[in-house]
Design a protein around this motif. Structure first.
Motif, PDB file in Angstrom:
ATOM      1  N   ASP A  82       0.868  -1.181   0.000  1.00  0.00           N
ATOM      2  CA  ASP A  82       0.000   0.000   0.000  1.00  0.00           C
ATOM      3  C   ASP A  82       0.905   1.231   0.000  1.00  0.00           C
ATOM      4  O   ASP A  82       1.659   1.441   0.944  1.00  0.00           O
ATOM      5  CB  ASP A  82      -0.870  -0.040   1.256  1.00  0.00           C
ATOM      6  N   ARG A 122      -0.113   4.425  -0.123  1.00  0.00           N
ATOM      7  CA  ARG A 122      -0.825   5.634   0.309  1.00  0.00           C
ATOM      8  C   ARG A 122      -0.189   6.194   1.577  1.00  0.00           C
ATOM      9  O   ARG A 122       0.531   5.505   2.286  1.00  0.00           O
ATOM     10  CB  ARG A 122      -2.303   5.314   0.564  1.00  0.00           C
ATOM     11  N   LEU A 181      -4.771   6.127   5.211  1.00  0.00           N
ATOM     12  CA  LEU A 181      -4.987   4.869   5.931  1.00  0.00           C
ATOM     13  C   LEU A 181      -5.926   5.069   7.106  1.00  0.00           C
ATOM     14  O   LEU A 181      -6.799   4.236   7.363  1.00  0.00           O
ATOM     15  CB  LEU A 181      -3.665   4.280   6.424  1.00  0.00           C
ATOM     16  N   SER A 209      -7.141  -0.138   5.105  1.00  0.00           N
ATOM     17  CA  SER A 209      -6.296  -0.764   4.091  1.00  0.00           C
ATOM     18  C   SER A 209      -6.771  -2.184   3.859  1.00  0.00           C
ATOM     19  O   SER A 209      -7.775  -2.611   4.438  1.00  0.00           O
ATOM     20  CB  SER A 209      -4.822  -0.752   4.516  1.00  0.00           C
ATOM     21  N   ALA A 244      -1.523  -5.947   4.193  1.00  0.00           N
ATOM     22  CA  ALA A 244      -0.699  -5.092   3.331  1.00  0.00           C
ATOM     23  C   ALA A 244       0.403  -4.411   4.125  1.00  0.00           C
ATOM     24  O   ALA A 244       0.221  -4.031   5.274  1.00  0.00           O
ATOM     25  CB  ALA A 244      -1.560  -4.041   2.637  1.00  0.00           C
ATOM     26  N   ASN A 293       2.608  -1.073   4.427  1.00  0.00           N
ATOM     27  CA  ASN A 293       2.446   0.321   4.022  1.00  0.00           C
ATOM     28  C   ASN A 293       3.798   0.999   3.929  1.00  0.00           C
ATOM     29  O   ASN A 293       4.529   1.093   4.916  1.00  0.00           O
ATOM     30  CB  ASN A 293       1.550   1.083   4.997  1.00  0.00           C
ATOM     31  N   PHE A 302      -0.650  -1.048  -4.643  1.00  0.00           N
ATOM     32  CA  PHE A 302      -1.879  -0.277  -4.824  1.00  0.00           C
ATOM     33  C   PHE A 302      -1.809   1.033  -4.061  1.00  0.00           C
ATOM     34  O   PHE A 302      -1.025   1.202  -3.131  1.00  0.00           O
ATOM     35  CB  PHE A 302      -3.120  -1.077  -4.391  1.00  0.00           C
ATOM     36  N   CYS A 303      -2.653   1.966  -4.513  1.00  0.00           N
ATOM     37  CA  CYS A 303      -2.839   3.248  -3.832  1.00  0.00           C
ATOM     38  C   CYS A 303      -4.342   3.460  -3.712  1.00  0.00           C
ATOM     39  O   CYS A 303      -5.092   2.484  -3.659  1.00  0.00           O
ATOM     40  CB  CYS A 303      -2.146   4.375  -4.606  1.00  0.00           C
ATOM     41  N   GLN A 304      -4.797   4.696  -3.699  1.00  0.00           N
ATOM     42  CA  GLN A 304      -6.228   4.945  -3.556  1.00  0.00           C
ATOM     43  C   GLN A 304      -6.992   4.640  -4.852  1.00  0.00           C
ATOM     44  O   GLN A 304      -7.983   3.943  -4.835  1.00  0.00           O
ATOM     45  CB  GLN A 304      -6.482   6.385  -3.107  1.00  0.00           C
ATOM     46  N   GLY A 312       0.064   4.031  -7.550  1.00  0.00           N
ATOM     47  CA  GLY A 312       0.369   2.620  -7.726  1.00  0.00           C
ATOM     48  C   GLY A 312       1.161   2.385  -8.999  1.00  0.00           C
ATOM     49  O   GLY A 312       2.103   1.596  -9.029  1.00  0.00           O
ATOM     50  N   GLY A 333      -6.907   0.669  -7.768  1.00  0.00           N
ATOM     51  CA  GLY A 333      -6.493   0.906  -6.400  1.00  0.00           C
ATOM     52  C   GLY A 333      -7.436   0.380  -5.326  1.00  0.00           C
ATOM     53  O   GLY A 333      -8.259  -0.498  -5.540  1.00  0.00           O
ATOM     54  N   PHE A 334      -7.285   0.956  -4.143  1.00  0.00           N
ATOM     55  CA  PHE A 334      -8.042   0.538  -2.965  1.00  0.00           C
ATOM     56  C   PHE A 334      -9.536   0.709  -3.166  1.00  0.00           C
ATOM     57  O   PHE A 334     -10.318  -0.164  -2.795  1.00  0.00           O
ATOM     58  CB  PHE A 334      -7.568   1.354  -1.752  1.00  0.00           C
TER      59      PHE A 334
END
Length: 94
Positions: free
Chosen positions: A18, A20, A25, A30, A34, A36, A58-60, A65, A85-86
């Motif tokens: 992750d 982000r 978070l 999350s 994962a 971070n 991944f990101c948001q 990402g 992403g998330f």
């Protein structure tokens, strides 16, 4: 057509990353299990990632990402970016 990766379908040879920041978070949570490492710290913290396992980043929503994916590929990691992403993973896995 490519199969959409459902997070629960991953196996032990894969690591979730992750990228982000901590504020995101706290607000959104999350994906369980994962690691971070915020994107702006990733280059300095590459040694925290296993090189013998595939990294699923991944990101948001996908942009960071993708940037992380390119960085990791350039450093020799086996990596995939979770498209969308998330937010997308939350929708698909709901």
């Amino acid at each position: 057509m490519k199969k959409l990766l459902i997070i629960d379908d991953r196996d032990d040879s894969q690591v979730l990353l992750d990228v982000r920041n901590s504020d995101e978070l706290l607000k959104a949570g999350s994906i369980a299990g994962a690691i971070n490492i915020p994107l702006d710290q990733l280059r300095e913290r590459l040694n925290e990632l296993p090189r013998d396992r595939e990294v699923l980043v991944f990101c948001q929503v996908g942009l960071r990402g993708h940037v992380a994916y390119r960085m990791l590929v350039n450093h020799g990691f086996k990596v995939r970016n979770l498209s969308g992403g998330f937010k997308t993973s939350q929708t698909v896995n709901a």
